[in-house]
Every structure is written in C-alpha cells, then in structure tokens.
Design a protein around this motif. Structure first.
Motif, PDB file in Angstrom:
ATOM      1  N   PRO A 221       0.840  -1.202   0.000  1.00  0.00           N
ATOM      2  CA  PRO A 221       0.000   0.000   0.000  1.00  0.00           C
ATOM      3  C   PRO A 221       0.873   1.250   0.000  1.00  0.00           C
ATOM      4  O   PRO A 221       1.968   1.240   0.551  1.00  0.00           O
ATOM      5  N   ASN A 222       0.392   2.287  -0.675  1.00  0.00           N
ATOM      6  CA  ASN A 222       0.999   3.617  -0.634  1.00  0.00           C
ATOM      7  C   ASN A 222       2.293   3.794  -1.418  1.00  0.00           C
ATOM      8  O   ASN A 222       2.941   4.815  -1.295  1.00  0.00           O
ATOM      9  N   VAL A 223       2.684   2.817  -2.193  1.00  0.00           N
ATOM     10  CA  VAL A 223       3.923   2.998  -2.972  1.00  0.00           C
ATOM     11  C   VAL A 223       3.664   3.820  -4.233  1.00  0.00           C
ATOM     12  O   VAL A 223       4.590   4.270  -4.886  1.00  0.00           O
ATOM     13  N   GLY A 224       2.370   3.974  -4.593  1.00  0.00           N
ATOM     14  CA  GLY A 224       2.041   4.813  -5.753  1.00  0.00           C
ATOM     15  C   GLY A 224       1.516   4.038  -6.937  1.00  0.00           C
ATOM     16  O   GLY A 224       1.654   4.467  -8.076  1.00  0.00           O
ATOM     17  N   LYS A 225       0.870   2.902  -6.681  1.00  0.00           N
ATOM     18  CA  LYS A 225       0.353   2.092  -7.794  1.00  0.00           C
ATOM     19  C   LYS A 225      -0.765   2.824  -8.535  1.00  0.00           C
ATOM     20  O   LYS A 225      -0.761   2.900  -9.761  1.00  0.00           O
ATOM     21  N   SER A 226      -1.710   3.369  -7.764  1.00  0.00           N
ATOM     22  CA  SER A 226      -2.821   4.077  -8.411  1.00  0.00           C
ATOM     23  C   SER A 226      -2.312   5.330  -9.109  1.00  0.00           C
ATOM     24  O   SER A 226      -2.775   5.678 -10.199  1.00  0.00           O
ATOM     25  N   SER A 227      -1.327   5.984  -8.505  1.00  0.00           N
ATOM     26  CA  SER A 227      -0.749   7.165  -9.146  1.00  0.00           C
ATOM     27  C   SER A 227      -0.105   6.779 -10.464  1.00  0.00           C
ATOM     28  O   SER A 227      -0.184   7.517 -11.447  1.00  0.00           O
ATOM     29  N   LEU A 228       0.538   5.615 -10.505  1.00  0.00           N
ATOM     30  CA  LEU A 228       1.183   5.163 -11.734  1.00  0.00           C
ATOM     31  C   LEU A 228       0.137   4.899 -12.823  1.00  0.00           C
ATOM     32  O   LEU A 228       0.311   5.299 -13.978  1.00  0.00           O
ATOM     33  N   ALA A 334      10.757   8.618  -7.619  1.00  0.00           N
ATOM     34  CA  ALA A 334      12.152   8.955  -7.907  1.00  0.00           C
ATOM     35  C   ALA A 334      12.387  10.454  -7.763  1.00  0.00           C
ATOM     36  O   ALA A 334      13.515  10.902  -7.612  1.00  0.00           O
ATOM     37  N   ASP A 335      11.289  11.246  -7.815  1.00  0.00           N
ATOM     38  CA  ASP A 335      11.456  12.698  -7.634  1.00  0.00           C
ATOM     39  C   ASP A 335      11.922  13.041  -6.218  1.00  0.00           C
ATOM     40  O   ASP A 335      12.446  14.123  -5.983  1.00  0.00           O
ATOM     41  N   LEU A 336      11.716  12.115  -5.288  1.00  0.00           N
ATOM     42  CA  LEU A 336      12.079  12.401  -3.896  1.00  0.00           C
ATOM     43  C   LEU A 336      13.464  11.883  -3.534  1.00  0.00           C
ATOM     44  O   LEU A 336      13.963  12.170  -2.451  1.00  0.00           O
ATOM     45  N   ALA A 349       5.617   8.859 -10.628  1.00  0.00           N
ATOM     46  CA  ALA A 349       4.234   8.977 -11.106  1.00  0.00           C
ATOM     47  C   ALA A 349       3.796  10.422 -10.962  1.00  0.00           C
ATOM     48  O   ALA A 349       2.884  10.861 -11.654  1.00  0.00           O
ATOM     49  N   ARG A 350       4.448  11.165 -10.060  1.00  0.00           N
ATOM     50  CA  ARG A 350       4.027  12.555  -9.845  1.00  0.00           C
ATOM     51  C   ARG A 350       4.537  13.476 -10.945  1.00  0.00           C
ATOM     52  O   ARG A 350       3.770  14.220 -11.523  1.00  0.00           O
ATOM     53  N   THR A 351       5.850  13.405 -11.263  1.00  0.00           N
ATOM     54  CA  THR A 351       6.403  14.340 -12.256  1.00  0.00           C
ATOM     55  C   THR A 351       6.377  13.757 -13.670  1.00  0.00           C
ATOM     56  O   THR A 351       6.531  14.487 -14.638  1.00  0.00           O
TER      57      THR A 351
HETATM   58  N1  GDP Z   1       6.389  12.547  -4.419  1.00  0.00           N
HETATM   59  C1  GDP Z   1       5.697  11.559  -4.966  1.00  0.00           C
HETATM   60  N2  GDP Z   1       4.578  11.098  -4.365  1.00  0.00           N
HETATM   61  C2  GDP Z   1       3.893  10.103  -4.947  1.00  0.00           C
HETATM   62  C3  GDP Z   1       4.324   9.519  -6.174  1.00  0.00           C
HETATM   63  N3  GDP Z   1       3.453   8.543  -6.493  1.00  0.00           N
HETATM   64  C4  GDP Z   1       2.498   8.513  -5.523  1.00  0.00           C
HETATM   65  N4  GDP Z   1       2.769   9.452  -4.592  1.00  0.00           N
HETATM   66  C5  GDP Z   1       1.981   9.728  -3.362  1.00  0.00           C
HETATM   67  O1  GDP Z   1       1.940   8.538  -2.572  1.00  0.00           O
HETATM   68  C6  GDP Z   1       0.685   8.370  -1.925  1.00  0.00           C
HETATM   69  C7  GDP Z   1       0.078   7.019  -2.247  1.00  0.00           C
HETATM   70  O2  GDP Z   1      -0.226   6.983  -3.630  1.00  0.00           O
HETATM   71  P1  GDP Z   1      -1.231   5.942  -4.241  1.00  0.00           P
HETATM   72  O3  GDP Z   1      -1.117   6.057  -5.718  1.00  0.00           O
HETATM   73  O4  GDP Z   1      -2.577   6.072  -3.644  1.00  0.00           O
HETATM   74  O5  GDP Z   1      -0.546   4.578  -3.757  1.00  0.00           O
HETATM   75  P2  GDP Z   1      -1.139   3.079  -3.833  1.00  0.00           P
HETATM   76  O6  GDP Z   1      -1.680   2.769  -2.485  1.00  0.00           O
HETATM   77  O7  GDP Z   1       0.058   2.216  -4.143  1.00  0.00           O
HETATM   78  O8  GDP Z   1      -2.157   3.039  -4.904  1.00  0.00           O
HETATM   79  C8  GDP Z   1      -0.159   9.536  -2.412  1.00  0.00           C
HETATM   80  O9  GDP Z   1      -0.139  10.540  -1.423  1.00  0.00           O
HETATM   81  C9  GDP Z   1       0.523  10.001  -3.676  1.00  0.00           C
HETATM   82  O10 GDP Z   1       0.319  11.360  -3.927  1.00  0.00           O
HETATM   83  C10 GDP Z   1       5.525  10.028  -6.771  1.00  0.00           C
HETATM   84  O11 GDP Z   1       5.982   9.585  -7.817  1.00  0.00           O
HETATM   85  N5  GDP Z   1       6.165  11.041  -6.128  1.00  0.00           N
END
Ligand code: GDP
Ligand code: MG
Length: 445
Positions: A221-228, A334-336, A349-351
């Motif tokens: 959870p929270n690694v950014g899967k949905s963001s990707l 990777a932006d962080l 996934a952000r930038t």
């Molecule tokens: N800085 C940064 N934050 C990210 C990135 N991808 C996701 N996040 C943040 O990580 C948190 C979890 O993202 P989410 O996509 O919901 O993760 P999931 O639980 O794996 O689906 C959110 O607050 C996103 O904004 C990224 O590439 N860079």
C-alpha cells in the motif's frame, strides 16, 4: 442446395453509402427484377433500382459471378445512398423477390461451405472485423492468409503417414510381420508432440495480444500504484491518497502503445490485514498476478531497498509458470530520491519522469516475445482446445507404442488425433460447431 441470402453489410445507421449484398444460386434473376446488371464483360453498372414501376434510388451494381466471389456463389452488391429508408426498402424488395434474410455470418459460412475459406480463415475474418489495434490486426491478417495452416498441413501429413504405416502392418497381421519400426514410430510421435506443444505454448501471448495484454500493477500500500495507473493514462482514474488501503478493488484501463493494446490493472496493496474488504482486494490482486502477462512490482524509492522485497516478489510468483511472465521492478517516487537506483525502472508517477522509459520497456519486452514465436501464434481458444485433444490422443499413442499394444489399437488413437486436428481447419466439422462460430459474426458478413 444453398439458399439465396441478402443483408445490409454496412453498419446500421445513416451514412453516405450503404451496401446491400445478395448471394446464392438465384442472385442474378432476383437482382435482374430491380436493376440492369453490368454487361459486356464489365463488373459494375450504374443503374436505377426499381420496385415495380417505382424508382427507389440510383445504385452502383457490382456483379461477382460464381465462383469468383467471396461466397463462391453468384453475388450482387448494391451500393445505394445511405438513407435508412432506402437501405431497408431495397433489402425488403430483394426479400419480396425471393431472397432470404441472411443470418449472422451466413455469407462467410457460404464461403466456407464452397471451399473459398477454411474454418480457421473464416474465424480470422471475425477477428479482423474485431481488431482494434495494429497487433491484433496483424494476427488476424496472418491467420486469414493461412497462418499456421502450413504447419497444420504438415502435422496432418505426418499423422497420415504414421497411420498408413500401422495399417499396412494390420493388413499382414496373419503373417506376423512388423512393417513399422516401433522405435522410428515413437520418435515420429515425439517430434509431432514437440511441434504441437510449441503451438499450444504460443496461445497465452497470442490471446493476450488479441484481447489486450494484461499488466498487473502490484506492490505494498501507498507505494504509488494508483498514481502510476493515472500517470500512464494521463487521467485521474483511480483514487490516490496518502491513506494506506485506499484501493480495495482492481481497476482496469486499456492503453495502446506502439500498436499494442495493454490492459493496466491497478490492484489493492499486498498487505495482510483484518479488514475483510481489503482482504478480498488482496486476493483479487493475487488473481490478477496469476492472469497477467506483465507484472509491474512497484516500490517506494524513498524506502531502503531490501532483499526482503525480492523475496516477497518471488513468493508471489511461486507456483506460476515463469516463462509466461514479463516482470519489471519499478522504483517510484524517484522525484524524492537522487540516483543511483537499484536495477529496474526508476520513475515518478508525480512528475512523469521515467514514464516513457517504462512504456518503451513494455513494448520491447512484448515484441521480443513475439519474435520468439517466429510468426506462428495461436490466438483462438477453439484451436487450443483441439490441439490439446490432439496432444492427449498422441499421449495414448506413445503409451500404446511403449506397451507394445497391437497396431490396430494404436491406430485408433492416431485416427483420433487426426480427427481433432481436422476440426481446426474444418476438414471435420459439425453443424453445432459451425453454428457457434458463425453466430459471432455480424449480419451482412
Ligand atoms: N512525491 C511523490 N509522491 C507520490 C508519487 N506517487 C504517488 N505518490 C503519493 O503517494 C501516496 C500514495 O499513492 P497511491 O497512488 O494512492 O498509492 P497506492 O496505495 O500504491 O495506490 C499519495 O499521497 C501520492 O500522492 C511520486 O511519484 N512522487
Ligand atoms: Mg491504490
């Protein structure tokens, strides 16, 4: 005796032009009641379409005399103006003059019955009509052009030769001679099995390409899967939040990259939890992994990379045939964090940095797999099932030869293998099978 059938072949609705097709033994006399057919060796004519004395439209009439038509029977096509009224009235006129309304796929069925297409090619016509991207289109065209028909013909010949050898032995069974060298027979069967297995193995990729290659996005959870997923689609499709466990169900979206259609599947995080809904989500995530062709293991690049992550990956893949899967490790956020990154694909996934690289890798990996199959790829479930039956029959043959069973018993299994092989191209077929295949077609094809 074939019936004479008619249908509108263009899609329902209003268009510039609509095409009504008429095919069968009475096509020419029926058409002649309404139009002047092309004459003097020409294939087209511009003619009034009359119903009795009433002029319905000016149409282009194209004549395909048997056997040089799609169906192999006399065929006349009318290109009329695309008004719904004109299309329907024209069709009705042909029906009133003795044609029957075509069932779905009936033109192609006529083509099959008249030997213009084999069954596998007829199925390719449906695939061609369904194709939505360059890759599925290429597969359909290749099957239409014969595809692995040469391979099947080869297999068939080998089987026929084997059967002949065995049956020769039967004819002389009183004299107790063995014409067929059993060792030679066994190596022939083994070679056949090898070739069939190659075809069977190509199905999972072939089918994925036809339907969209499933790509499972998995990770904690929270690694950014949905963001990707959102970044790939350039859309806010899935809910993103810093609260772990936000995604509970799987979300699926299709994206075409370089002519290949990918189905990206965002999954719930893979953590053990007491929340019953999240647990279902986790089980679904594991299901997606099993079904996926490509797996993206996403991790948070800001966290220390530990071998435990790889252990977890291997655990998830445990029991899943590996040669079928393409796997990537994705270091997200990777932006962080500054480079260097461990091996895999670093992105944000952000930038959006690194996203193009991921897309390129995906396309490359699939194309590489496609090259491996040397252009022979099974995409049709019916063919897969038939080949599995052939495999099974050949297993019995192998067993029979090993046990030194009498030739007549072995020959039964060989003929069984031949039978199932013949169902693919339609050398052997039943009305029921034909019905299922052609009902997939649209009316007018
Ligand atoms: N800085 C940064 N934050 C990210 C990135 N991808 C996701 N996040 C943040 O990580 C948190 C979890 O993202 P989410 O996509 O919901 O993760 P999931 O639980 O794996 O689906 C959110 O607050 C996103 O904004 C990224 O590439 N860079
Ligand atoms: Mg999520």
């Amino acid at each position: 005796m074939s019936r004479t059938i008619a249908a509108v072949s263009t899609p329902p609705g209003i268009g510039g032009i609509a095409v009504v097709r008429l095919s069968g033994p009475d096509a020419i006399p029926i058409a002649s009641r309404h139009v002047s057919l092309p004459a003097d060796g020409r294939s087209h004519s511009l003619s009034p379409f009359r119903i009795g004395h009433t002029l319905l439209d000016e149409v282009v009439v194209t004549l395909f005399p048997a056997p040089h038509s799609y169906t192999g029977l006399d065929t006349v096509e009318f290109s009329c103006h695309g008004s719904l009224y004109v299309q329907q009235a024209l069709l009705q006129a042909l029906l009133d003059s003795g044609a029957s309304l075509a069932e779905p796929g009936e033109f192609t069925r006529q083509a099959f019955l008249n030997g213009r297409l084999n069954l596998s090619q007829a199925e390719a016509v449906a695939d061609l009509i369904d194709s939505t991207n360059a890759a599925s289109h290429r597969l359909a065209i290749s099957q239409l052009r014969g595809g692995y028909a040469h391979l099947l013909a080869q297999l068939r010949q080998q089987l026929v030769d084997l059967t002949a050898l065995l049956e020769l032995e039967l004819d002389f069974s009183d004299e107790d001679v063995e014409f067929a060298d059993r060792r030679q027979l066994r190596s022939l069967v083994a070679e056949l099995q090898h070739n069939i297995t190659r075809l069977v193995d190509s199905f999972s990729l072939g089918n994925a390409i036809k339907r969209g290659i499933p790509v499972a996005i998995v990770g904690k959870p929270n690694v950014g899967k949905s963001s990707l997923l959102n970044a790939l689609l350039d859309d806010d499709r899935a809910i993103v939040s810093p609260i772990p466990g936000t995604t509970r169900d799987t979300i699926e979206e299709t994206l075409t990259l370089d002519g290949l259609s990918f189905r990206f599947i965002d999954t719930a995080g893979l953590r053990r939890t007491d929340d019953p809904i999240e647990t279902i989500g986790r089980d679904r995530a594991i299901q997606s992994i099993r079904r996926a062709t490509v797996i993206l293991f996403v991790r948070d690049a800001t966290e220390p990379f530990s071998p435990a992550f790889l252990d977890e990956v291997h655990q998830l893949l445990d029991g899943i045939p590996q040669q079928d899967k393409i796997t990537f490790i994705v270091h997200n956020k990777a932006d962080l964090t500054p480079p260097p990154y461990p091996s895999g694909i670093a992105l944000s996934a952000r930038t959006g940095q690194g996203l193009d690289q991921l897309k390129q890798h995906l396309v490359q990996a699939v194309r590489q797999r496609m090259d491996h199959t040397e252009g022979v790829m099974l995409t049709n479930l019916r063919h897969l099932e038939a080949l599995r039956q052939v495999q099974q029959a050949l297993n019995h043959v192998e067993q029979g030869l090993a046990d030194n069973l009498p030739a007549d018993l072995v020959a039964i299994d060989l003929r069984d293998a031949l039978h199932h092989l013949g169902t693919i191209t339609g050398q052997v077929t039943s009305d029921e099978v034909l019905g299922t295949i052609f009902s997939r077609f649209c009316i007018g094809k």
